[in-house]
Design a protein around this motif. Structure first.
Motif, PDB file in Angstrom:
ATOM      1  N   ARG A  78       0.834  -1.201   0.000  1.00 15.13           N
ATOM      2  CA  ARG A  78       0.000   0.000   0.000  1.00 15.13           C
ATOM      3  C   ARG A  78       0.872   1.255   0.000  1.00 15.13           C
ATOM      4  NH1 ARG A  78      -3.272  -1.408   3.771  1.00 15.13           N
ATOM      5  NH2 ARG A  78      -4.947  -2.010   2.404  1.00 15.13           N
ATOM      6  N   ARG A  79       1.946   1.242   0.811  1.00  9.65           N
ATOM      7  CA  ARG A  79       2.870   2.382   0.846  1.00  9.65           C
ATOM      8  C   ARG A  79       3.537   2.593  -0.512  1.00  9.65           C
ATOM      9  NH1 ARG A  79       3.962   0.696   6.059  1.00  9.65           N
ATOM     10  NH2 ARG A  79       5.632  -0.687   5.382  1.00  9.65           N
ATOM     11  N   LYS A  80       3.957   1.487  -1.140  1.00  8.89           N
ATOM     12  CA  LYS A  80       4.607   1.578  -2.446  1.00  8.89           C
ATOM     13  C   LYS A  80       3.671   2.132  -3.510  1.00  8.89           C
ATOM     14  CE  LYS A  80       8.805  -0.281  -2.556  1.00  8.89           C
ATOM     15  NZ  LYS A  80       9.955   0.377  -3.133  1.00  8.89           N
ATOM     16  N   LEU A  81       2.427   1.676  -3.478  1.00  4.09           N
ATOM     17  CA  LEU A  81       1.471   2.092  -4.507  1.00  4.09           C
ATOM     18  C   LEU A  81       0.895   3.485  -4.260  1.00  4.09           C
ATOM     19  CD1 LEU A  81      -0.517  -1.224  -5.018  1.00  4.09           C
ATOM     20  CD2 LEU A  81       1.354  -0.326  -6.400  1.00  4.09           C
ATOM     21  N   ALA A  82       0.976   3.975  -3.037  1.00  2.00           N
ATOM     22  CA  ALA A  82       0.386   5.270  -2.692  1.00  2.00           C
ATOM     23  C   ALA A  82       0.983   6.408  -3.512  1.00  2.00           C
ATOM     24  CB  ALA A  82       0.563   5.553  -1.207  1.00  2.00           C
ATOM     25  N   HIS A  83       2.203   6.245  -3.953  1.00  2.00           N
ATOM     26  CA  HIS A  83       2.863   7.290  -4.733  1.00  2.00           C
ATOM     27  C   HIS A  83       2.413   7.306  -6.192  1.00  2.00           C
ATOM     28  CE1 HIS A  83       5.495   7.965  -1.359  1.00  2.00           C
ATOM     29  NE2 HIS A  83       5.788   6.685  -1.324  1.00  2.00           N
ATOM     30  N   ARG A  84       1.695   6.276  -6.618  1.00  2.00           N
ATOM     31  CA  ARG A  84       1.344   6.137  -8.022  1.00  2.00           C
ATOM     32  C   ARG A  84      -0.137   6.274  -8.336  1.00  2.00           C
ATOM     33  NH1 ARG A  84       4.986   3.384 -11.879  1.00  2.00           N
ATOM     34  NH2 ARG A  84       7.001   3.438 -10.884  1.00  2.00           N
TER      35      ARG A  84
END
Length: 149
Positions: free
Chosen positions: A24-30
């Protein structure tokens, strides 16, 4: 593949395992939060994301080096829920003896504490062993004759 966020999530998961919180943290930027949540749900439906299997693998990888306390703390820091952690540890606990694990570490790394009880206690406590297990392991270790010590 039409959804670029899903494609990115699958690429990340192909490289290594993630917790739900980590992905979720990784995808939050995208993407937008709604898109991220939809992607997380889809990846879970596909069976590529499972916090329980992540926790089981993480514990299997680190249980010889760390005690239950440190494993619990590390998984919590990675965003695994307390219920999942306790469930996995409950399945593991009957199989492990913390005193035997601590004793094994004392025997494996004698240079870390050079026969000093205080250093040995810090070594085991920093690895997540309970004080009672560390003390019991030290008692067994100090009673065992060994010419190398």
């Amino acid at each position: 593949m039409g959804d670029p966020l899903l494609h990115h999530a699958l690429r990340l998961l192909a490289a290594r395992a993630y917790t739900e919180a980590g992905l979720r943290r990784k995808l939050a930027h995208r993407g937008l939060p709604e898109e991220v949540e939809a992607t997380i749900r889809r990846v879970k439906e596909l069976g590529y994301l499972d916090d329980r299997s992540y926790a089981e693998g993480y514990i299997r990888l680190n249980q010889g080096r760390w005690g239950v306390g440190k494993l619990r703390q590390a998984l919590r820091a990675k965003g695994v829920s307390v219920e999942v952690i306790e469930g996995v540890l409950a399945d593991l606990e009957p199989q492990t003896d913390p005193v035997a694990e601590a004793l094994e570490l004392l025997e494996r790394y004698p240079s870390r504490y050079r026969g000093e009880k205080a250093k040995a206690m810090r070594f085991l406590l920093n690895r997540g062993f309970p004080l009672s297990a560390a003390l019991a392991a030290w008692e067994r270790y100090s009673r065992t004759p060994n010419p190398e010590r």
